[in-house]
Enzyme design. Structure first.
Site, PDB file in Angstrom:
ATOM      1  N   HIS A 131       0.387 -11.559   1.764  1.00  0.00           N
ATOM      2  CA  HIS A 131      -0.604 -10.754   1.042  1.00  0.00           C
ATOM      3  C   HIS A 131      -1.288 -11.536  -0.086  1.00  0.00           C
ATOM      4  O   HIS A 131      -2.512 -11.530  -0.216  1.00  0.00           O
ATOM      5  CB  HIS A 131       0.065  -9.496   0.484  1.00  0.00           C
ATOM      6  CG  HIS A 131      -0.888  -8.396   0.185  1.00  0.00           C
ATOM      7  ND1 HIS A 131      -0.505  -7.068   0.161  1.00  0.00           N
ATOM      8  CD2 HIS A 131      -2.216  -8.390  -0.094  1.00  0.00           C
ATOM      9  CE1 HIS A 131      -1.562  -6.308  -0.121  1.00  0.00           C
ATOM     10  NE2 HIS A 131      -2.603  -7.100  -0.286  1.00  0.00           N
ATOM     11  N   TYR A 166       0.832  -1.213   0.000  1.00  0.00           N
ATOM     12  CA  TYR A 166       0.000   0.000   0.000  1.00  0.00           C
ATOM     13  C   TYR A 166       0.863   1.259   0.000  1.00  0.00           C
ATOM     14  O   TYR A 166       0.353   2.355  -0.268  1.00  0.00           O
ATOM     15  CB  TYR A 166      -0.918   0.040   1.226  1.00  0.00           C
ATOM     16  CG  TYR A 166      -1.943  -1.059   1.303  1.00  0.00           C
ATOM     17  CD1 TYR A 166      -2.135  -1.967   0.256  1.00  0.00           C
ATOM     18  CD2 TYR A 166      -2.733  -1.206   2.440  1.00  0.00           C
ATOM     19  CE1 TYR A 166      -3.076  -2.978   0.347  1.00  0.00           C
ATOM     20  CE2 TYR A 166      -3.686  -2.210   2.533  1.00  0.00           C
ATOM     21  CZ  TYR A 166      -3.844  -3.097   1.491  1.00  0.00           C
ATOM     22  OH  TYR A 166      -4.784  -4.103   1.598  1.00  0.00           O
TER      23      TYR A 166
END
Length: 268
Positions: free
Chosen positions: A97, A39
Protein backbone atom coordinates in the site's frame (compact mmCIF):
# COMPACT_ATOMS: atom_id res chain seq x y z
CA UNK A 1 -7.04 -12.00 -15.92
CA UNK A 2 -5.45 -8.86 -17.31
CA UNK A 3 -5.55 -5.71 -15.20
CA UNK A 4 -8.93 -4.12 -16.06
CA UNK A 5 -8.70 -0.48 -17.14
CA UNK A 6 -11.81 0.47 -15.18
CA UNK A 7 -12.65 -0.52 -11.63
CA UNK A 8 -14.50 0.55 -8.52
CA UNK A 9 -12.57 2.28 -5.77
CA UNK A 10 -13.74 1.81 -2.18
CA UNK A 11 -11.49 4.17 -0.23
CA UNK A 12 -13.38 5.76 2.71
CA UNK A 13 -16.46 3.60 2.11
CA UNK A 14 -17.43 1.38 5.01
CA UNK A 15 -20.32 -0.59 6.48
CA UNK A 16 -23.64 -0.53 4.65
CA UNK A 17 -22.32 2.28 2.43
CA UNK A 18 -19.68 0.11 0.80
CA UNK A 19 -22.05 -2.86 0.53
CA UNK A 20 -24.50 -0.65 -1.36
CA UNK A 21 -21.81 0.86 -3.58
CA UNK A 22 -20.31 -2.50 -4.56
CA UNK A 23 -23.75 -4.09 -5.03
CA UNK A 24 -24.88 -1.29 -7.33
CA UNK A 25 -21.61 -1.28 -9.23
CA UNK A 26 -21.78 -5.01 -9.88
CA UNK A 27 -25.37 -4.64 -11.06
CA UNK A 28 -24.21 -1.97 -13.52
CA UNK A 29 -21.48 -4.16 -14.94
CA UNK A 30 -18.39 -3.29 -12.93
CA UNK A 31 -16.20 -6.35 -12.56
CA UNK A 32 -13.07 -4.92 -10.90
CA UNK A 33 -13.06 -3.87 -7.25
CA UNK A 34 -10.19 -2.19 -5.42
CA UNK A 35 -9.88 -2.38 -1.66
CA UNK A 36 -7.17 -2.48 1.01
CA UNK A 37 -6.58 -3.80 4.49
CA UNK A 38 -6.48 -0.21 5.77
CA UNK A 39 -9.90 0.61 4.32
CA UNK A 40 -11.49 -1.71 6.91
CA UNK A 41 -14.16 -2.80 4.43
CA UNK A 42 -12.99 -6.17 3.09
CA UNK A 43 -15.65 -8.08 5.06
CA UNK A 44 -18.45 -5.91 3.68
CA UNK A 45 -17.11 -6.22 0.14
CA UNK A 46 -17.04 -9.97 0.62
CA UNK A 47 -20.70 -9.88 1.64
CA UNK A 48 -21.65 -7.78 -1.41
CA UNK A 49 -19.78 -10.12 -3.75
CA UNK A 50 -21.32 -13.24 -2.23
CA UNK A 51 -24.81 -11.75 -2.45
CA UNK A 52 -24.28 -10.81 -6.09
CA UNK A 53 -23.90 -14.49 -7.09
CA UNK A 54 -21.36 -13.41 -9.71
CA UNK A 55 -18.72 -16.14 -10.16
CA UNK A 56 -15.39 -15.23 -8.60
CA UNK A 57 -13.66 -15.95 -11.92
CA UNK A 58 -15.64 -13.09 -13.48
CA UNK A 59 -14.33 -10.57 -10.95
CA UNK A 60 -10.97 -8.86 -10.50
CA UNK A 61 -10.19 -8.16 -6.84
CA UNK A 62 -7.32 -5.99 -5.66
CA UNK A 63 -6.27 -5.53 -2.06
CA UNK A 64 -3.26 -3.88 -0.45
CA UNK A 65 -0.97 -4.86 2.42
CA UNK A 66 -0.93 -2.27 5.19
CA UNK A 67 2.36 -1.01 6.65
CA UNK A 68 1.78 -2.84 9.94
CA UNK A 69 1.91 -6.13 8.00
CA UNK A 70 5.05 -5.62 5.92
CA UNK A 71 7.31 -7.97 7.87
CA UNK A 72 7.93 -11.47 6.53
CA UNK A 73 6.09 -13.08 9.45
CA UNK A 74 3.01 -10.89 9.06
CA UNK A 75 2.52 -10.29 5.34
CA UNK A 76 1.21 -13.69 4.25
CA UNK A 77 -0.96 -14.24 7.38
CA UNK A 78 -2.48 -10.79 6.86
CA UNK A 79 -3.24 -11.60 3.23
CA UNK A 80 -4.85 -14.88 4.26
CA UNK A 81 -7.05 -12.88 6.61
CA UNK A 82 -7.98 -10.55 3.74
CA UNK A 83 -8.97 -13.57 1.65
CA UNK A 84 -11.12 -14.84 4.52
CA UNK A 85 -12.83 -11.46 4.78
CA UNK A 86 -13.38 -11.25 1.03
CA UNK A 87 -14.65 -14.85 0.98
CA UNK A 88 -12.28 -15.92 -1.80
CA UNK A 89 -9.43 -18.42 -2.12
CA UNK A 90 -7.19 -15.88 -3.85
CA UNK A 91 -7.26 -12.29 -5.04
CA UNK A 92 -6.19 -11.20 -8.50
CA UNK A 93 -3.78 -8.51 -7.37
CA UNK A 94 -2.06 -7.65 -4.10
CA UNK A 95 -0.16 -4.40 -3.68
CA UNK A 96 2.16 -2.95 -1.08
CA UNK A 97 0.00 0.00 0.00
CA UNK A 98 2.72 2.47 1.01
CA UNK A 99 6.50 2.14 1.07
CA UNK A 100 6.51 3.73 4.56
CA UNK A 101 10.14 4.94 4.64
CA UNK A 102 10.01 5.36 8.44
CA UNK A 103 8.99 1.71 8.88
CA UNK A 104 11.94 -0.48 9.96
CA UNK A 105 10.98 -3.22 7.49
CA UNK A 106 13.21 -3.07 4.43
CA UNK A 107 11.92 -3.28 0.87
CA UNK A 108 13.73 -6.55 0.17
CA UNK A 109 11.87 -8.26 3.02
CA UNK A 110 8.36 -7.22 2.03
CA UNK A 111 8.79 -7.55 -1.74
CA UNK A 112 10.23 -11.04 -1.27
CA UNK A 113 7.35 -11.97 1.04
CA UNK A 114 4.87 -10.60 -1.49
CA UNK A 115 6.42 -12.75 -4.21
CA UNK A 116 6.15 -15.75 -1.88
CA UNK A 117 2.43 -15.01 -1.54
CA UNK A 118 2.12 -15.12 -5.31
CA UNK A 119 4.02 -18.41 -5.56
CA UNK A 120 1.74 -19.83 -2.84
CA UNK A 121 -1.31 -19.04 -4.97
CA UNK A 122 -2.79 -16.50 -2.57
CA UNK A 123 -2.68 -13.77 -5.22
CA UNK A 124 -2.42 -14.13 -8.97
CA UNK A 125 -0.36 -10.98 -9.45
CA UNK A 126 1.51 -8.52 -7.27
CA UNK A 127 2.45 -4.88 -7.42
CA UNK A 128 3.01 -1.72 -5.47
CA UNK A 129 1.37 1.59 -4.68
CA UNK A 130 2.79 5.04 -4.02
CA UNK A 131 6.32 4.07 -5.11
CA UNK A 132 8.65 6.62 -6.65
CA UNK A 133 11.21 5.83 -9.38
CA UNK A 134 13.99 4.93 -6.94
CA UNK A 135 11.78 2.51 -5.00
CA UNK A 136 10.51 0.95 -8.22
CA UNK A 137 14.09 0.34 -9.31
CA UNK A 138 14.77 -1.38 -6.00
CA UNK A 139 11.61 -3.48 -6.29
CA UNK A 140 12.53 -4.48 -9.84
CA UNK A 141 15.96 -5.59 -8.66
CA UNK A 142 14.32 -7.80 -6.02
CA UNK A 143 11.40 -9.44 -7.86
CA UNK A 144 11.81 -8.39 -11.51
CA UNK A 145 9.69 -5.99 -13.54
CA UNK A 146 7.62 -8.90 -14.83
CA UNK A 147 6.37 -9.46 -11.28
CA UNK A 148 5.23 -5.86 -10.79
CA UNK A 149 1.82 -5.63 -12.41
CA UNK A 150 1.18 -2.01 -11.53
CA UNK A 151 2.16 0.94 -9.39
CA UNK A 152 -1.05 2.55 -8.14
CA UNK A 153 -0.39 6.27 -7.79
CA UNK A 154 -2.22 9.51 -7.26
CA UNK A 155 -2.68 10.90 -10.75
CA UNK A 156 -5.08 13.53 -12.05
CA UNK A 157 -5.06 16.38 -14.56
CA UNK A 158 -3.54 18.45 -11.73
CA UNK A 159 -0.87 15.86 -10.85
CA UNK A 160 0.33 14.03 -13.94
CA UNK A 161 3.51 12.38 -12.57
CA UNK A 162 5.11 12.43 -16.02
CA UNK A 163 8.60 11.31 -14.96
CA UNK A 164 7.28 8.41 -12.93
CA UNK A 165 4.81 7.39 -15.63
CA UNK A 166 7.51 7.45 -18.29
CA UNK A 167 9.75 5.19 -16.21
CA UNK A 168 6.89 2.78 -15.48
CA UNK A 169 6.00 2.54 -19.15
CA UNK A 170 9.64 1.88 -20.04
CA UNK A 171 9.54 -1.11 -17.66
CA UNK A 172 6.17 -2.43 -18.83
CA UNK A 173 4.53 -1.62 -15.49
CA UNK A 174 0.88 -0.60 -15.68
CA UNK A 175 -0.19 2.80 -14.37
CA UNK A 176 -3.21 2.78 -12.09
CA UNK A 177 -4.52 6.24 -11.29
CA UNK A 178 -6.25 6.93 -8.00
CA UNK A 179 -7.73 10.29 -7.01
CA UNK A 180 -8.22 10.93 -10.75
CA UNK A 181 -10.82 13.60 -9.96
CA UNK A 182 -8.67 15.20 -7.21
CA UNK A 183 -11.38 14.94 -4.56
CA UNK A 184 -13.79 16.58 -7.02
CA UNK A 185 -11.64 19.65 -7.66
CA UNK A 186 -11.22 18.63 -11.30
CA UNK A 187 -15.00 18.71 -11.73
CA UNK A 188 -14.99 22.43 -11.00
CA UNK A 189 -12.22 23.22 -13.49
CA UNK A 190 -13.35 25.66 -16.18
CA UNK A 191 -11.47 23.87 -18.97
CA UNK A 192 -12.83 20.45 -18.01
CA UNK A 193 -16.30 21.95 -17.74
CA UNK A 194 -15.98 23.64 -21.14
CA UNK A 195 -14.94 20.40 -22.83
CA UNK A 196 -17.74 18.51 -21.08
CA UNK A 197 -20.36 21.09 -22.05
CA UNK A 198 -19.38 21.09 -25.71
CA UNK A 199 -19.42 17.29 -25.81
CA UNK A 200 -22.56 16.97 -23.67
CA UNK A 201 -20.61 14.73 -21.31
CA UNK A 202 -20.01 15.19 -17.59
CA UNK A 203 -16.77 16.67 -16.21
CA UNK A 204 -16.10 13.36 -14.45
CA UNK A 205 -16.48 11.45 -17.71
CA UNK A 206 -14.08 13.82 -19.45
CA UNK A 207 -11.38 13.52 -16.76
CA UNK A 208 -11.69 9.73 -16.62
CA UNK A 209 -11.67 9.47 -20.42
CA UNK A 210 -8.47 11.53 -20.47
CA UNK A 211 -6.75 9.08 -18.11
CA UNK A 212 -8.06 6.05 -19.99
CA UNK A 213 -6.85 7.50 -23.31
CA UNK A 214 -3.35 7.62 -21.86
CA UNK A 215 -3.55 3.93 -21.05
CA UNK A 216 -3.99 4.36 -17.30
CA UNK A 217 -6.32 2.27 -15.20
CA UNK A 218 -8.87 4.23 -13.14
CA UNK A 219 -10.77 3.28 -9.97
CA UNK A 220 -13.29 6.05 -9.20
CA UNK A 221 -15.68 5.55 -6.32
CA UNK A 222 -19.20 6.75 -5.71
CA UNK A 223 -22.10 6.04 -3.39
CA UNK A 224 -24.68 7.12 -5.98
CA UNK A 225 -25.88 4.67 -8.62
CA UNK A 226 -26.35 7.43 -11.21
CA UNK A 227 -22.73 8.51 -10.82
CA UNK A 228 -21.49 4.93 -10.92
CA UNK A 229 -23.33 4.42 -14.19
CA UNK A 230 -22.18 7.74 -15.62
CA UNK A 231 -18.54 7.11 -14.73
CA UNK A 232 -18.63 3.74 -16.45
CA UNK A 233 -19.53 5.42 -19.75
CA UNK A 234 -16.16 7.22 -19.75
CA UNK A 235 -14.75 4.05 -21.33
CA UNK A 236 -16.56 4.88 -24.55
CA UNK A 237 -15.61 8.55 -24.81
CA UNK A 238 -12.89 9.45 -27.29
CA UNK A 239 -11.39 12.88 -26.72
CA UNK A 240 -9.79 14.77 -29.58
CA UNK A 241 -6.07 15.55 -29.65
CA UNK A 242 -6.91 19.18 -28.92
CA UNK A 243 -9.07 18.25 -25.93
CA UNK A 244 -6.32 15.98 -24.58
CA UNK A 245 -3.77 18.78 -24.93
CA UNK A 246 -6.00 21.25 -23.10
CA UNK A 247 -6.25 18.84 -20.18
CA UNK A 248 -2.53 18.05 -20.31
CA UNK A 249 -1.87 21.75 -19.74
CA UNK A 250 -3.64 21.62 -16.36
CA UNK A 251 -0.58 20.01 -14.73
CA UNK A 252 0.10 21.84 -11.45
CA UNK A 253 1.97 19.25 -9.33
CA UNK A 254 -0.99 19.50 -6.96
CA UNK A 255 -1.11 16.53 -4.61
CA UNK A 256 -4.09 15.55 -2.43
CA UNK A 257 -2.58 12.58 -0.56
CA UNK A 258 0.82 13.00 1.10
CA UNK A 259 1.05 11.35 4.54
CA UNK A 260 4.32 12.34 6.17
CA UNK A 261 5.24 8.96 7.66
CA UNK A 262 4.19 6.88 4.65
CA UNK A 263 5.13 8.82 1.52
CA UNK A 264 8.49 8.56 -0.25
CA UNK A 265 10.34 11.54 -1.71
CA UNK A 266 8.16 12.22 -4.74
CA UNK A 267 9.63 12.57 -8.21
CA UNK A 268 9.28 16.09 -9.59
Amino acid sequence: MHLPPFGLGTFRLQGDTVIQSVTQALELGYRAIDTAQAYDNEKEIGIAIKNSHIPANDLHLTTKIWVDNLSRDKLIPSLKNSLKNLKVDAVDLTLIHWPAPQNPIQIEEYMSALLEAKKAGLTRKIGVSNFNIDLLKQAIAIVGADNIETNQIELSPYLQNRQLVSFMQSQGINVTSYMTLAYGKVLQDSIIQDIAKKRQDTPAQVALAWALAKGYGVIPSSTKKANLASNLKAQYILLSAEEMLRIDQLEANSREINPETLAPRWDQ
